[in-house]
Design a protein around this motif. Sequence first.
Motif, PDB file in Angstrom:
ATOM      1  N   UNK A  42       0.713  52.066 -49.350  1.00 20.82           N
ATOM      2  CA  UNK A  42       1.715  51.398 -48.387  1.00 20.82           C
ATOM      3  C   UNK A  42       2.008  49.916 -48.523  1.00 20.82           C
ATOM      4  N   UNK A  43       1.428  49.460 -49.380  1.00 21.61           N
ATOM      5  CA  UNK A  43       1.501  48.041 -49.945  1.00 21.61           C
ATOM      6  C   UNK A  43       1.948  47.907 -51.300  1.00 21.61           C
ATOM      7  N   UNK A  44       2.742  46.508 -51.507  1.00 21.94           N
ATOM      8  CA  UNK A  44       3.165  46.099 -52.944  1.00 21.94           C
ATOM      9  C   UNK A  44       1.873  45.935 -53.790  1.00 21.94           C
ATOM     10  N   UNK A  45       2.213  46.141 -55.151  1.00 26.62           N
ATOM     11  CA  UNK A  45       1.179  46.032 -56.185  1.00 26.62           C
ATOM     12  C   UNK A  45       0.889  44.309 -56.004  1.00 26.62           C
ATOM     13  N   UNK A  88     -13.985  47.048 -47.639  1.00 26.57           N
ATOM     14  CA  UNK A  88     -12.927  48.164 -47.381  1.00 26.57           C
ATOM     15  C   UNK A  88     -11.150  47.859 -47.800  1.00 26.57           C
ATOM     16  N   UNK A  89     -11.187  46.562 -47.774  1.00 26.23           N
ATOM     17  CA  UNK A  89      -9.590  46.210 -47.919  1.00 26.23           C
ATOM     18  C   UNK A  89      -9.521  45.934 -49.749  1.00 26.23           C
ATOM     19  N   UNK A  90     -10.602  46.216 -50.342  1.00 28.59           N
ATOM     20  CA  UNK A  90     -10.553  46.267 -51.779  1.00 28.59           C
ATOM     21  C   UNK A  90     -10.199  47.455 -52.331  1.00 28.59           C
ATOM     22  N   UNK A  91     -10.018  48.702 -51.236  1.00 30.08           N
ATOM     23  CA  UNK A  91      -9.424  49.938 -51.686  1.00 30.08           C
ATOM     24  C   UNK A  91      -8.007  49.931 -52.196  1.00 30.08           C
ATOM     25  N   UNK A  92      -7.659  50.495 -53.413  1.00 29.63           N
ATOM     26  CA  UNK A  92      -6.443  50.462 -54.076  1.00 29.63           C
ATOM     27  C   UNK A  92      -6.727  51.119 -55.460  1.00 29.63           C
ATOM     28  N   UNK A  93      -5.425  51.275 -55.890  1.00 27.15           N
ATOM     29  CA  UNK A  93      -5.626  51.434 -57.281  1.00 27.15           C
ATOM     30  C   UNK A  93      -5.391  50.558 -58.235  1.00 27.15           C
ATOM     31  N   UNK A  94      -6.270  50.284 -59.101  1.00 24.06           N
ATOM     32  CA  UNK A  94      -6.471  49.086 -59.981  1.00 24.06           C
ATOM     33  C   UNK A  94      -5.966  49.594 -61.430  1.00 24.06           C
TER      34      UNK A  94
END
Length: 124
Positions: A42-45, A88-94
Amino acid sequence: QVQLVESGGGLVQAGGSLRLSCAASQRTYGSYGMAWFRQAPGKEREFVALVSKIGATTMYATSVKGRFTVSRDNAKNTLYLQMNSLKPEDTAVYSCAATRRYSVVTTDYEYDYWGQGTQVIVPS
């Protein structure tokens, strides 16, 4: 054309560590500036970190400074991202990315080649 393949993502508890790798296909890997970006649901890259062509310059997003370390091994055509004290806020696709531009750049549209991404999950 450069092909980039990330690995090393996974699920890790808060406070833990992961090391991401990005393998490049081309022998001229050392001609490219390299960076890591991430995109949470739900966020921008967003920009995470970069390293210049010969590794002399690194830059970090404020949110990861002091916790993440970017490096590259041009002999192995590989980019790394050591991530410590994960939150937890580091959760993302890298995703890793390569740019032919001479200057150091942090915006995604200035990168020419992208990997497919690797998922990092840090449960809250």
